[in-house]
Scaffold this motif. Structure first.
Motif, PDB file in Angstrom:
ATOM      1  N   THR A  58       3.741  -0.246  -7.897  1.00 13.82           N
ATOM      2  CA  THR A  58       2.732  -0.625  -7.161  1.00 13.82           C
ATOM      3  C   THR A  58       1.354  -0.759  -8.056  1.00 13.82           C
ATOM      4  N   ARG A  59       1.341   0.668  -8.616  1.00  9.82           N
ATOM      5  CA  ARG A  59       0.112   0.787  -9.380  1.00  9.82           C
ATOM      6  C   ARG A  59       0.117  -0.378 -10.631  1.00  9.82           C
ATOM      7  N   ASP A  60       1.318  -0.252 -11.229  1.00  7.40           N
ATOM      8  CA  ASP A  60       1.248  -1.354 -12.379  1.00  7.40           C
ATOM      9  C   ASP A  60       0.908  -2.708 -11.982  1.00  7.40           C
ATOM     10  N   HIS A  61       1.665  -3.205 -10.737  1.00  6.74           N
ATOM     11  CA  HIS A  61       1.252  -4.433 -10.109  1.00  6.74           C
ATOM     12  C   HIS A  61      -0.379  -4.663  -9.950  1.00  6.74           C
ATOM     13  N   LEU A  62      -0.646  -3.736  -9.548  1.00  4.71           N
ATOM     14  CA  LEU A  62      -2.295  -3.775  -8.907  1.00  4.71           C
ATOM     15  C   LEU A  62      -3.091  -3.802 -10.332  1.00  4.71           C
ATOM     16  N   GLU A  63      -2.716  -3.109 -11.430  1.00  7.20           N
ATOM     17  CA  GLU A  63      -3.432  -3.077 -12.696  1.00  7.20           C
ATOM     18  C   GLU A  63      -3.255  -4.261 -13.248  1.00  7.20           C
ATOM     19  N   LEU A  64      -1.967  -5.136 -13.225  1.00  7.28           N
ATOM     20  CA  LEU A  64      -1.542  -6.400 -13.861  1.00  7.28           C
ATOM     21  C   LEU A  64      -2.602  -7.323 -12.794  1.00  7.28           C
ATOM     22  N   LYS A  65      -2.733  -7.261 -11.770  1.00  4.73           N
ATOM     23  CA  LYS A  65      -3.359  -8.170 -10.766  1.00  4.73           C
ATOM     24  C   LYS A  65      -5.182  -8.024 -11.319  1.00  4.73           C
ATOM     25  N   ALA A  66      -5.386  -6.794 -11.447  1.00  3.68           N
ATOM     26  CA  ALA A  66      -6.925  -6.850 -11.808  1.00  3.68           C
ATOM     27  C   ALA A  66      -6.969  -7.330 -13.204  1.00  3.68           C
ATOM     28  N   HIS A  67      -6.105  -7.055 -14.332  1.00  6.62           N
ATOM     29  CA  HIS A  67      -6.242  -7.658 -15.345  1.00  6.62           C
ATOM     30  C   HIS A  67      -6.154  -9.117 -15.495  1.00  6.62           C
ATOM     31  N   VAL A  68      -5.358  -9.812 -14.659  1.00 11.21           N
ATOM     32  CA  VAL A  68      -5.202 -11.469 -14.539  1.00 11.21           C
ATOM     33  C   VAL A  68      -6.693 -11.759 -13.700  1.00 11.21           C
ATOM     34  N   TRP A  69      -7.212 -10.873 -13.008  1.00  8.76           N
ATOM     35  CA  TRP A  69      -8.409 -11.375 -12.516  1.00  8.76           C
ATOM     36  C   TRP A  69      -9.560 -11.549 -13.285  1.00  8.76           C
ATOM     37  N   GLU A  70      -9.548 -10.304 -14.284  1.00  8.35           N
ATOM     38  CA  GLU A  70     -10.685 -10.354 -15.238  1.00  8.35           C
ATOM     39  C   GLU A  70     -10.459 -11.369 -16.335  1.00  8.35           C
ATOM     40  N   LEU A  71      -9.100 -11.820 -16.556  1.00  7.79           N
ATOM     41  CA  LEU A  71      -8.903 -12.841 -17.442  1.00  7.79           C
ATOM     42  C   LEU A  71      -9.202 -14.347 -16.893  1.00  7.79           C
ATOM     43  N   GLU A  72      -9.080 -14.375 -15.562  1.00 12.86           N
ATOM     44  CA  GLU A  72      -9.644 -15.347 -14.883  1.00 12.86           C
ATOM     45  C   GLU A  72     -11.229 -15.730 -14.641  1.00 12.86           C
ATOM     46  N   GLN A  73     -11.490 -14.422 -14.618  1.00 18.97           N
ATOM     47  CA  GLN A  73     -13.138 -14.683 -14.828  1.00 18.97           C
ATOM     48  C   GLN A  73     -13.861 -14.693 -16.147  1.00 18.97           C
ATOM     49  N   ASP A  74     -12.861 -14.291 -17.104  1.00 22.38           N
ATOM     50  CA  ASP A  74     -13.508 -14.686 -18.411  1.00 22.38           C
ATOM     51  C   ASP A  74     -13.039 -16.167 -18.708  1.00 22.38           C
ATOM     52  N   VAL A  75     -12.138 -16.580 -18.226  1.00 22.07           N
ATOM     53  CA  VAL A  75     -11.569 -18.155 -18.701  1.00 22.07           C
ATOM     54  C   VAL A  75     -12.842 -19.041 -17.824  1.00 22.07           C
ATOM     55  N   GLU A  76     -13.196 -18.656 -16.698  1.00 27.91           N
ATOM     56  CA  GLU A  76     -14.316 -19.406 -15.857  1.00 27.91           C
ATOM     57  C   GLU A  76     -15.457 -19.299 -16.565  1.00 27.91           C
ATOM     58  N   SER A  77     -16.001 -18.168 -17.027  1.00 29.13           N
ATOM     59  CA  SER A  77     -17.062 -18.158 -17.718  1.00 29.13           C
ATOM     60  C   SER A  77     -17.319 -18.823 -18.929  1.00 29.13           C
ATOM     61  N   VAL A  78     -16.022 -18.903 -19.717  1.00 30.57           N
ATOM     62  CA  VAL A  78     -16.125 -19.620 -21.050  1.00 30.57           C
ATOM     63  C   VAL A  78     -15.946 -21.300 -20.547  1.00 30.57           C
ATOM     64  N   LEU A  79     -15.281 -21.520 -19.452  1.00 30.99           N
ATOM     65  CA  LEU A  79     -15.494 -22.752 -18.987  1.00 30.99           C
ATOM     66  C   LEU A  79     -16.845 -23.383 -18.595  1.00 30.99           C
ATOM     67  N   LYS A  80     -17.293 -22.362 -17.939  1.00 29.39           N
ATOM     68  CA  LYS A  80     -18.794 -22.925 -17.543  1.00 29.39           C
ATOM     69  C   LYS A  80     -19.680 -22.923 -18.812  1.00 29.39           C
ATOM     70  N   ARG A  81     -19.531 -22.082 -19.604  1.00 28.33           N
ATOM     71  CA  ARG A  81     -20.247 -22.093 -20.955  1.00 28.33           C
ATOM     72  C   ARG A  81     -20.051 -23.685 -21.773  1.00 28.33           C
ATOM     73  N   SER A  82     -18.706 -23.720 -21.696  1.00 26.78           N
ATOM     74  CA  SER A  82     -18.426 -24.946 -22.342  1.00 26.78           C
ATOM     75  C   SER A  82     -18.876 -26.197 -21.697  1.00 26.78           C
ATOM     76  N   LYS A  83     -18.899 -26.230 -20.514  1.00 29.11           N
ATOM     77  CA  LYS A  83     -19.301 -27.325 -19.634  1.00 29.11           C
ATOM     78  C   LYS A  83     -21.184 -27.442 -19.865  1.00 29.11           C
ATOM     79  N   SER A  84     -21.600 -26.221 -20.013  1.00 30.54           N
ATOM     80  CA  SER A  84     -23.130 -26.396 -20.117  1.00 30.54           C
ATOM     81  C   SER A  84     -23.559 -26.562 -21.382  1.00 30.54           C
ATOM     82  N   ALA A  85     -22.735 -26.339 -22.465  1.00 27.57           N
ATOM     83  CA  ALA A  85     -22.805 -26.598 -23.859  1.00 27.57           C
ATOM     84  C   ALA A  85     -22.600 -28.130 -24.114  1.00 27.57           C
ATOM     85  N   LYS A  86     -22.133 -28.702 -23.388  1.00 26.65           N
ATOM     86  CA  LYS A  86     -21.709 -30.281 -23.684  1.00 26.65           C
ATOM     87  C   LYS A  86     -22.876 -30.865 -22.929  1.00 26.65           C
TER      88      LYS A  86
END
Length: 175
Positions: free
Chosen positions: A147-175
């Motif tokens: 359960t702890r590992d699952h929660l850690e992975l979930k948190a890590h995936v969320w962070e990755l999603e946040q990073d991907v969204e921020s990169v996509l927002k930057r790339s859309k704003s840079a275009k």
């Protein structure tokens, strides 16, 4: 003589039977008769025939005794053999019944031994209460870790999603 004939005629008519006490002329006295010969005495039992001086009375007794003892012994022996055969057949019947019942007991004992072996295997393979409690505690630990590992992975995936969204927002704003 006339009186004698008359008295007889009267006696026959009145009585019907006559009684005479005088002997007749042709009768003889009992004392003058010759005595009858005594019957020859025959031996009792034993052998009756044959020449008497050859077999004495004692020999007849011994032979009769021996014949009686022999026949009684033979009859006793036949009776004994018959009783022995009856007893032997009873014993053989009892032995057959005993063999049958002992075979049944042997089969029951084999079944009991097989059940005992199976029970011993189950006892060896079956966990005790302490082992069950230990397994339950280990399962809870493993479940907590997962359960702890699952929660850690979930948190890590969320962070990755946040990073991907921020990169996509930057790339859309840079275009």
């Amino acid at each position: 003589m006339f009186s004698r004939v008359l008295s007889r005629a009267v006696a026959v008519r009145t009585v019907g039977r006559r009684f005479e006490s005088t002997l007749k002329v042709g009768d003889t006295t009992v004392a003058s008769r010759p005595a009858a010969p005594k019957p020859k005495k025959r031996p009792i039992g034993g052998f009756r025939g044959g020449y008497a001086p050859l077999i004495t009375n004692f020999q007849q007794l011994v032979v009769g005794f021996l014949l009686g003892v022999t026949s009684a012994g033979a009859l006793g022996f036949v009776y004994l053999i018959d009783e022995y055969q009856k007893a032997t057949s009873l014993v053989l019947g009892s032995v057959a019944e005993l063999e049958k019942s002992s075979l049944q007991v042997k089969n029951h004992v084999q079944k009991i031994e097989a059940v005992e072996r199976t029970l011993e295997q189950l006892k060896r393979n079956t966990p005790t209460v302490q082992q069950l409690q230990q397994a339950r505690a280990d399962w809870r630990k493993q479940n907590d870790i997962l359960t702890r590992d699952h929660l850690e992975l979930k948190a890590h995936v969320w962070e990755l999603e946040q990073d991907v969204e921020s990169v996509l927002k930057r790339s859309k704003s840079a275009k």
